[in-house]
Design a protein around this motif. Structure first.
Motif, PDB file in Angstrom:
ATOM      1  N   PHE A  51      -5.217   7.142   7.342  1.00  0.00           N
ATOM      2  CA  PHE A  51      -6.193   6.384   7.370  1.00  0.00           C
ATOM      3  C   PHE A  51      -7.478   7.124   7.363  1.00  0.00           C
ATOM      4  O   PHE A  51      -8.404   6.353   7.030  1.00  0.00           O
ATOM      5  CB  PHE A  51      -5.882   5.729   8.464  1.00  0.00           C
ATOM      6  CG  PHE A  51      -4.786   4.365   8.307  1.00  0.00           C
ATOM      7  CD1 PHE A  51      -4.979   3.371   7.003  1.00  0.00           C
ATOM      8  CD2 PHE A  51      -3.348   4.228   8.395  1.00  0.00           C
ATOM      9  CE1 PHE A  51      -3.668   2.839   6.892  1.00  0.00           C
ATOM     10  CE2 PHE A  51      -2.224   3.982   8.327  1.00  0.00           C
ATOM     11  CZ  PHE A  51      -2.858   2.412   7.292  1.00  0.00           C
ATOM     12  N   ALA A  89      -0.264   4.882   4.958  1.00  0.00           N
ATOM     13  CA  ALA A  89       1.336   3.592   4.454  1.00  0.00           C
ATOM     14  C   ALA A  89       2.823   4.085   5.488  1.00  0.00           C
ATOM     15  O   ALA A  89       3.660   3.144   5.922  1.00  0.00           O
ATOM     16  CB  ALA A  89       0.911   2.073   4.134  1.00  0.00           C
ATOM     17  N   GLU A  91       0.834  -1.046   0.281  1.00  0.00           N
ATOM     18  CA  GLU A  91       0.237  -0.163   0.304  1.00  0.00           C
ATOM     19  C   GLU A  91       1.047   1.099   0.311  1.00  0.00           C
ATOM     20  O   GLU A  91       0.612   2.273  -0.803  1.00  0.00           O
ATOM     21  CB  GLU A  91      -1.071   0.445   1.384  1.00  0.00           C
ATOM     22  CG  GLU A  91      -1.989   0.903   1.126  1.00  0.00           C
ATOM     23  CD  GLU A  91      -3.043   0.170   2.106  1.00  0.00           C
ATOM     24  OE1 GLU A  91      -3.151  -0.146   3.003  1.00  0.00           O
ATOM     25  OE2 GLU A  91      -5.051   0.158   1.566  1.00  0.00           O
ATOM     26  N   PHE A 129      -7.718   8.400  -3.332  1.00  0.00           N
ATOM     27  CA  PHE A 129      -8.992   7.535  -2.917  1.00  0.00           C
ATOM     28  C   PHE A 129     -10.757   7.234  -3.834  1.00  0.00           C
ATOM     29  O   PHE A 129     -10.834   8.041  -4.099  1.00  0.00           O
ATOM     30  CB  PHE A 129     -10.107   7.758  -1.148  1.00  0.00           C
ATOM     31  CG  PHE A 129     -11.075   6.606  -0.850  1.00  0.00           C
ATOM     32  CD1 PHE A 129     -10.730   5.757  -0.101  1.00  0.00           C
ATOM     33  CD2 PHE A 129     -11.906   7.149  -1.466  1.00  0.00           C
ATOM     34  CE1 PHE A 129     -11.044   4.999   0.325  1.00  0.00           C
ATOM     35  CE2 PHE A 129     -13.285   5.591  -0.502  1.00  0.00           C
ATOM     36  CZ  PHE A 129     -12.928   4.566  -0.122  1.00  0.00           C
ATOM     37  N   LEU A 173      -8.396   9.411   4.212  1.00  0.00           N
ATOM     38  CA  LEU A 173      -8.487   8.751   3.139  1.00  0.00           C
ATOM     39  C   LEU A 173      -7.504   8.610   2.375  1.00  0.00           C
ATOM     40  O   LEU A 173      -7.474   7.771   1.420  1.00  0.00           O
ATOM     41  CB  LEU A 173      -9.286   8.159   1.921  1.00  0.00           C
ATOM     42  CG  LEU A 173     -11.475   8.250   3.297  1.00  0.00           C
ATOM     43  CD1 LEU A 173     -12.219   8.150   2.289  1.00  0.00           C
ATOM     44  CD2 LEU A 173     -11.294   7.406   4.535  1.00  0.00           C
ATOM     45  N   TYR A 186      -4.530   6.213   2.058  1.00  0.00           N
ATOM     46  CA  TYR A 186      -3.924   5.479   2.220  1.00  0.00           C
ATOM     47  C   TYR A 186      -2.079   5.453   1.805  1.00  0.00           C
ATOM     48  O   TYR A 186      -1.725   4.601   3.190  1.00  0.00           O
ATOM     49  CB  TYR A 186      -4.745   4.423   1.953  1.00  0.00           C
ATOM     50  CG  TYR A 186      -6.108   4.094   2.428  1.00  0.00           C
ATOM     51  CD1 TYR A 186      -6.437   4.764   3.337  1.00  0.00           C
ATOM     52  CD2 TYR A 186      -7.122   3.325   1.737  1.00  0.00           C
ATOM     53  CE1 TYR A 186      -7.843   4.577   4.150  1.00  0.00           C
ATOM     54  CE2 TYR A 186      -8.196   2.865   2.643  1.00  0.00           C
ATOM     55  CZ  TYR A 186      -8.626   3.423   3.989  1.00  0.00           C
ATOM     56  OH  TYR A 186     -10.209   4.113   3.507  1.00  0.00           O
TER      57      TYR A 186
END
Lengths: 386, 285
Positions: free
Chosen positions: B247, B257, B38, B45, B251, B253
């Motif tokens: 997160f 990560a 990720e 997103f 959003l 990701y």
């Protein structure tokens, strides 16, 4: 994985019934989540069929009537359906983040109704991703009571997916023991006496909408320039130590306790808090406020007949009146006023519940393009130190 | 089965390790792999694509180095505060509390029967601007009349100190409790003053406990976000807050990560430097 397949499989298992009911674990795996008590509804998910015995409903805090007999009790008496009510929406993005993983897999979230505010990018996102079920309008004859102003929102032009729950306004609350009236955003951000005793929302649309209005900019038509001006203003107030925190619904307690002298606050919340603490006040800033509407959606896997039955129930003006009067928020149901006056003769004069034309002239709606702009969202997070 | 094990005795250690390795594989390595995958994605997103997007890492450092540094400073301060508070306390419990020992140990652990979040929320009331603590400090002129404790760096570091205190106290207690009292008697017999006996006998023997305690405190504290979120202001946000917001709010990701990996790497480097300084034998006790 093909989400459609998974959902079909879920429904097949639902039809198999017995297996599902005898295996709570499997049930939880299908429709439940880690923190929901419900899940029963997942067995009858999707459209068609009969309503379930239970409706699982996710909503914000301070957002439902509490005087007995409550509308939930009346609903149970009328239809036999019990409502499991979860006050687990604290922010639109937080709730979305929590449920999107399951919805993306085509799985239910153990809810039949949840709410999302049109003052965020999420109603459009849920609809575009097809993560919500269509309403069964044949079961909602009371939909004819929906006021014209709410009939064609941009995220759902024909009201196929969502109906308004309640509407409210963004404004400023203050505690008269700690400050003189705070009626402008500029005073909130600059008065040295308020330093460190001020909060604003972490929701971009709410906070920046009010700030843009205070800059003389139009929040319903946002440009890069007007956005940056608003961001700069919040940044300055943050750096000077004026703003103490960015909040969700959680400004309520510090405001009531006296940690905050003034803050951005939602209309009905303060109306309910004033009942316990008459020193609190709320007003629309002189430069204007923002109006928004929360919408009831049926998530994938939710029971359409159960949810539609409930929506029909709350679109009865008598029921809608009770909810609006007790929460201090605005109903989108026609013909509420006579019932509201019967419940509380003073409510007719309450501009929070029945905004007069003078009030409505002061409130604006946010530009949907701003709410879904990824650059703006990143800039907004940065201002919050994130 | 018994006969099989008897014939292949060399397999026994692996069979015993099996469940642990399986657990580690499923709940640590595989998720870590997903996280790594990720962290190299790009896009908005909900449509992220895997593109070997190493710039996530450089952008993460560029945009959030401030929060990284702050996390390590706060975690370091809290670890030192925990050590200074815990050592005298557990020293007293181990050597002086006699039959009340277990009761005092229970008292250290008791607040932890309540969940983390609720414990931290309780400080909101204790340190409230209109609360008794702030009122007293204002009366004593320790705080200015409009001074406050809540929403300050002091509150965040104190919150972390409070929340990780037992992780420091208990390992030190265990290592102190294991010290053979005859060693201290011997030191006295050899004309060591109490201070000298402490510095030459007690302190070195409790070193493994101190090392274990600092690690157990520092590592989770560096990734903490609850204390900064509830007791701080936007000026006290730690890297945990950024990851949480990436997160759950924006959003994003891939960025979340890659920041998680950077945090992990930074903690690992700190750990290696620390091990180098104190010596690895202290780490294993």
């Amino acid at each position: 994985m093909n989400p459609r397949m998974t959902r079909d499989e879920l429904l097949r298992r639902g039809a198999a019934g017995v297996t599902l009911l005898s295996l709570p674990g499997l049930l939880a795996a299908c429709g439940g989540g880690d923190d929901n008590g419900g899940g029963e509804s997942a067995s009858g998910g999707g459209g068609g069929g009969e309503p379930n015995d239970v409706l699982n409903f996710s909503n914000w805090e301070l957002y439902i009537d509490t005087k007995k007999p409550t509308t939930f009790q009346q609903f149970k008496n009328k239809t036999g359906i019990k409502v499991n009510y979860f006050e687990d929406v604290n922010s639109n993005d937080g709730y979305f983040a929590k449920v999107q993983g399951r919805l993306r897999q085509g799985q239910g979230i153990g809810r039949d109704i949840f709410v999302a505010t049109d003052n965020s990018r999420f109603p459009g996102l849920y609809v575009d991703q097809k993560w919500v079920e269509k309403l069964d309008k044949s079961m909602i004859p009371n939909i004819s009571n929906l006021i014209p102003a709410q009939q064609h929102p941009p995220f759902d032009p024909n009201r196929d997916y969502a109906l308004p729950w309640l509407s409210g306004m963004d404004g400023i609350a203050w505690n008269e023991d700690l400050t003189d009236p705070v009626t402008t955003v500029d005073k909130l951000f600059n008065d040295p006496k308020l330093k460190g005793k001020v909060t604003v929302w972490g929701e971009m649309g709410d906070t920046l909408g009010l700030v843009m209005l205070s800059n003389g900019d139009d929040p319903s038509n946002v440009t890069d320039e007007s956005f940056d001006r608003a961001i700069k203003k919040v940044e300055k107030a943050r750096d000077s130590g004026q703003i103490r925190r960015f909040t969700g619904n959680d400004y309520a307690q510090p405001l009531a306790r006296g940690d905050l002298a003034a803050c951005f606050a939602w209309s009905g919340d303060v109306a309910q808090l004033i009942a316990d603490n008459p020193k609190l006040h709320w007003g629309i800033p002189e430069t204007g406020g923002i109006i928004w509407t929360d919408n009831m959606f049926i998530p994938l896997g939710g029971s359409v007949p159960t949810a539609s039955t409930y929506m029909n129930f709350v679109y009865d003006p008598k029921i809608a009146a009770k909810i609006a009067v007790e929460t201090g928020y605005i109903s989108s149901v026609k013909g509420v006023k006579p019932f509201a006056l019967k419940l509380d003769p003073k409510s007719g004069n309450n501009p929070l519940v029945f905004p007069d034309s003078a009030t409505l002239a002061k409130v604006h709606q946010n530009d949907p393009k701003m709410l879904s702009n990824q650059d703006y969202i990143t800039k907004w997070q940065k201002v919050q130190g994130q | 089965m018994g006969a099989f094990l008897h014939r292949h005795r060399s397999l026994t250690p692996y069979l015993l390790l099996g469940p642990g390795l399986l657990w580690l594989g499923i709940f640590f390595l595989i998720p870590l792999g997903f996280l790594g995958y990720e962290s190299l994605q790009s896009g908005v997103f909900p449509s992220f694509q895997f593109t070997w997007e190493f710039s996530n890492f450089s952008n993460g450092i560029r945009d959030y180095h401030e929060q990284f540094v702050r996390s390590f400073v706060y975690a370091g301060l809290a670890t030192v505060a925990c050590l200074l508070l815990a050592y005298p306390l557990v020293y007293w419990i181990a050597f002086r509390a006699g039959r009340w020992r277990n009761l005092f140990l229970l008292a250290i652990v008791a607040p932890f029967f309540v969940t983390y979040l609720v414990r931290t929320l309780a400080w909101l009331n204790i340190l409230a601007d209109q609360g008794p603590v702030v009122g007293l400090l204002r009366d004593l002129h320790i705080l200015a009349p409009d001074g406050r404790l809540l929403a300050t760096t002091f509150a965040v570091v104190s919150g972390i100190t409070y929340n990780f205190f037992p992780f420091m106290a208990l390992p030190i207690y265990v290592s102190l409790e294991q010290i053979d009292p005859r060693l201290l008697e011997a030191a006295k017999d050899l004309y060591a003053s109490p201070t000298k006996a402490f510095l030459r006998v007690t302190l070195p023997l409790s070193a493994p406990g101190i090392v274990a305690g600092t690690l157990l405190t520092f590592i989770p504290a560096a990734g903490d976000f609850i204390n900064a979120a509830l007791l701080g202001t936007p000026k006290q946000t730690m890297i945990g807050n950024v990851i949480q917001a990436k997160f759950l709010e924006s959003l994003d990701y891939p960025m979340a990560a890659s920041l998680s990996f950077l945090l992990m790497g930074a903690i690992l480097v700190t750990l290696l430097v620390y091990a180098r300084i104190v010596g690895t034998e202290k780490l294993t006790g």
